[in-house]
Motif scaffolding. Structure first.
Motif, mmCIF file in Angstrom:
data_model
loop_
_atom_site.group_PDB
_atom_site.id
_atom_site.type_symbol
_atom_site.label_atom_id
_atom_site.label_comp_id
_atom_site.label_asym_id
_atom_site.label_seq_id
_atom_site.Cartn_x
_atom_site.Cartn_y
_atom_site.Cartn_z
ATOM 1 N N SER A 156 0.832 -1.207 0.000
ATOM 2 C CA SER A 156 0.000 0.000 0.000
ATOM 3 C C SER A 156 0.868 1.258 0.000
ATOM 4 C CB SER A 156 -0.905 0.033 1.242
ATOM 5 O OG SER A 156 -1.703 -1.116 1.338
ATOM 6 N N ALA A 157 0.311 2.325 -0.567
ATOM 7 C CA ALA A 157 0.913 3.652 -0.505
ATOM 8 C C ALA A 157 -0.198 4.635 -0.158
ATOM 9 C CB ALA A 157 1.576 4.026 -1.828
ATOM 10 N N ILE A 158 0.053 5.525 0.803
ATOM 11 C CA ILE A 158 -0.948 6.479 1.259
ATOM 12 C C ILE A 158 -0.346 7.873 1.178
ATOM 13 C CG2 ILE A 158 -2.449 7.189 3.154
ATOM 14 C CD1 ILE A 158 -0.978 3.745 3.335
ATOM 15 N N THR A 174 1.301 5.263 12.264
ATOM 16 C CA THR A 174 1.915 6.552 12.016
ATOM 17 C C THR A 174 0.839 7.548 11.633
ATOM 18 O OG1 THR A 174 3.770 7.640 10.898
ATOM 19 C CG2 THR A 174 2.370 6.230 9.546
ATOM 20 N N ARG A 175 1.233 8.809 11.537
ATOM 21 C CA ARG A 175 0.314 9.892 11.184
ATOM 22 C C ARG A 175 0.920 10.678 10.030
ATOM 23 N NH1 ARG A 175 -1.771 14.286 15.549
ATOM 24 N NH2 ARG A 175 -2.335 12.322 16.554
ATOM 25 N N GLY A 181 3.582 11.202 2.652
ATOM 26 C CA GLY A 181 3.115 9.897 2.228
ATOM 27 C C GLY A 181 3.906 8.802 2.905
ATOM 28 N N VAL A 182 3.378 7.588 2.838
ATOM 29 C CA VAL A 182 4.085 6.445 3.423
ATOM 30 C C VAL A 182 3.798 5.216 2.569
ATOM 31 C CG1 VAL A 182 2.191 5.735 4.974
ATOM 32 C CG2 VAL A 182 4.569 5.236 5.580
ATOM 33 N N ASP A 183 4.783 4.360 2.448
ATOM 34 C CA ASP A 183 4.644 3.080 1.774
ATOM 35 C C ASP A 183 4.587 1.974 2.818
ATOM 36 O OD1 ASP A 183 4.849 3.714 -1.148
ATOM 37 O OD2 ASP A 183 6.727 4.613 -0.477
ATOM 38 N N VAL A 184 3.725 0.990 2.570
ATOM 39 C CA VAL A 184 3.565 -0.148 3.470
ATOM 40 C C VAL A 184 3.813 -1.416 2.666
ATOM 41 C CG1 VAL A 184 2.027 -1.361 5.057
ATOM 42 C CG2 VAL A 184 1.811 1.130 4.770
ATOM 43 N N ALA A 185 4.777 -2.217 3.115
ATOM 44 C CA ALA A 185 5.081 -3.464 2.426
ATOM 45 C C ALA A 185 3.915 -4.436 2.539
ATOM 46 C CB ALA A 185 6.347 -4.089 3.009
ATOM 47 N N ARG A 186 3.866 -5.421 1.676
ATOM 48 C CA ARG A 186 2.767 -6.389 1.700
ATOM 49 C C ARG A 186 2.708 -7.145 3.021
ATOM 50 N NH1 ARG A 186 3.694 -10.545 -3.021
ATOM 51 N NH2 ARG A 186 1.907 -11.512 -1.991
ATOM 52 N N SER A 187 3.834 -7.208 3.751
ATOM 53 C CA SER A 187 3.871 -7.840 5.067
ATOM 54 C C SER A 187 3.254 -6.964 6.150
ATOM 55 C CB SER A 187 5.319 -8.143 5.455
ATOM 56 O OG SER A 187 6.059 -6.935 5.598
ATOM 57 N N ARG A 191 7.196 1.763 6.124
ATOM 58 C CA ARG A 191 8.427 2.447 5.752
ATOM 59 C C ARG A 191 8.380 3.878 6.320
ATOM 60 N NH1 ARG A 191 10.812 -1.038 2.322
ATOM 61 N NH2 ARG A 191 9.453 -2.404 1.060
ATOM 62 N N PRO A 192 9.490 4.598 6.319
ATOM 63 C CA PRO A 192 9.485 5.950 6.891
ATOM 64 C C PRO A 192 8.536 6.892 6.157
ATOM 65 C CG PRO A 192 11.733 5.139 6.632
ATOM 66 C CD PRO A 192 10.851 4.171 5.922
ATOM 67 N N VAL A 193 7.917 7.800 6.909
ATOM 68 C CA VAL A 193 7.082 8.852 6.322
ATOM 69 C C VAL A 193 7.981 9.835 5.590
ATOM 70 C CG1 VAL A 193 5.532 10.766 6.834
ATOM 71 C CG2 VAL A 193 5.296 8.588 8.063
ATOM 72 N N THR A 194 7.596 10.217 4.382
ATOM 73 C CA THR A 194 8.382 11.164 3.596
ATOM 74 C C THR A 194 7.468 12.211 2.984
ATOM 75 O OG1 THR A 194 8.189 9.828 1.576
ATOM 76 C CG2 THR A 194 10.086 9.390 3.003
ATOM 77 N N ARG A 195 8.053 13.311 2.560
ATOM 78 C CA ARG A 195 7.336 14.296 1.755
ATOM 79 C C ARG A 195 7.469 13.877 0.294
ATOM 80 N NH1 ARG A 195 5.285 18.313 4.373
ATOM 81 N NH2 ARG A 195 4.758 19.323 2.392
ATOM 82 N N TRP A 196 6.328 13.609 -0.315
ATOM 83 C CA TRP A 196 6.364 13.138 -1.692
ATOM 84 C C TRP A 196 6.757 14.264 -2.635
ATOM 85 C CZ3 TRP A 196 1.987 9.253 -3.271
ATOM 86 C CH2 TRP A 196 2.128 8.089 -2.483
#
Length: 212
Positions: A156-158, A174-175, A181-187, A191-196
């Motif tokens: 997922s990516a939000i 996280t918030r 944005g943040v990426d979430v592995a399929r597990s 991953r760290p929050v970043t500014r896209w």
């Protein structure tokens, strides 16, 4: 509902199991039904609405998606939904979305599942009820904001354009604030929050189109 309560509600959903199957019901709205449905307001390209016991039919303007109905868009297609609590959902191409219905004992917020693809979410005002969106790897809860979520092979990516989004996975939470944005592995690993950067934001916008 406060932001803190939304986060706790997300944790409760996560405990029940991400991506748990739900039974489908009729996609046709019924008089006097609770405001847990979404109505199709725009269709660009081929898309299908289905529900157990009601079969499948092409998405068309005015069609209602009742609790646990499913929407599938094909390549190049987009569908816009007006949902309970002042929420507008823009479903991008090659996507699959389930309308879970109202959570918290049938009060609020609205629950959705993004099985695959991409969707953008917009609220009409700060008084709206909020939404929880589950993917195979994460749960996101928001109220009165503009954001988007993408699922690719269960990862997922939000991204948050305005407001605050809470993201909960099996590995933590996280918030996100505006532009983050943040990426979430399929597990489920966060991953760290970043500014896209603008190129990634533009790619997201190109998939979702002008309604988002």
């Amino acid at each position: 509902m406060t932001d803190r309560n939304l986060l706790f509600a997300c944790l409760a959903v996560l405990t029940l199991g991400l991506g748990a199957p739900v039974a489908a019901q009729s996609s046709e709205p019924r008089p006097g039904s609770p405001p847990g449905t979404c109505i199709v307001t725009r269709v660009d390209g081929p898309a299908i609405v289905s529900a157990r016991g009601a079969g499948a039919r092409p998405a068309e303007i005015g069609l209602g998606l009742g609790r646990n109905a499913k929407l599938r868009t094909r390549a190049g297609a987009r569908v816009t939904l007006a949902c309970a609590g002042g929420l507008e959902v823009v479903v991008g191409p090659d996507s699959e979305v389930d309308v879970v219905g109202l959570l918290d004992g049938g009060s609020r917020p609205l629950g959705l599942r993004l099985i695959d693809g991409i969707a953008g979410f917009l609220f009409a005002s700060e008084d709206d009820h909020g939404v929880q969106v589950r993917t195979p790897s994460a749960v996101a809860a928001v109220r009165s904001t503009q954001w988007a979520m993408q699922v690719d092979r269960r990862a997922s990516a939000i991204f948050t354009r305005e407001g605050t989004v809470f993201v909960v996975t099996r590995s933590g939470d996280t918030r996100l604030g505006p532009g983050e944005g943040v990426d979430v592995a399929r597990s489920g690993r966060l991953r760290p929050v970043t500014r896209w950067g603008q190129p990634r934001i533009d790619r997201l916008g190109a998939l979702l189109g002008p309604d988002w």
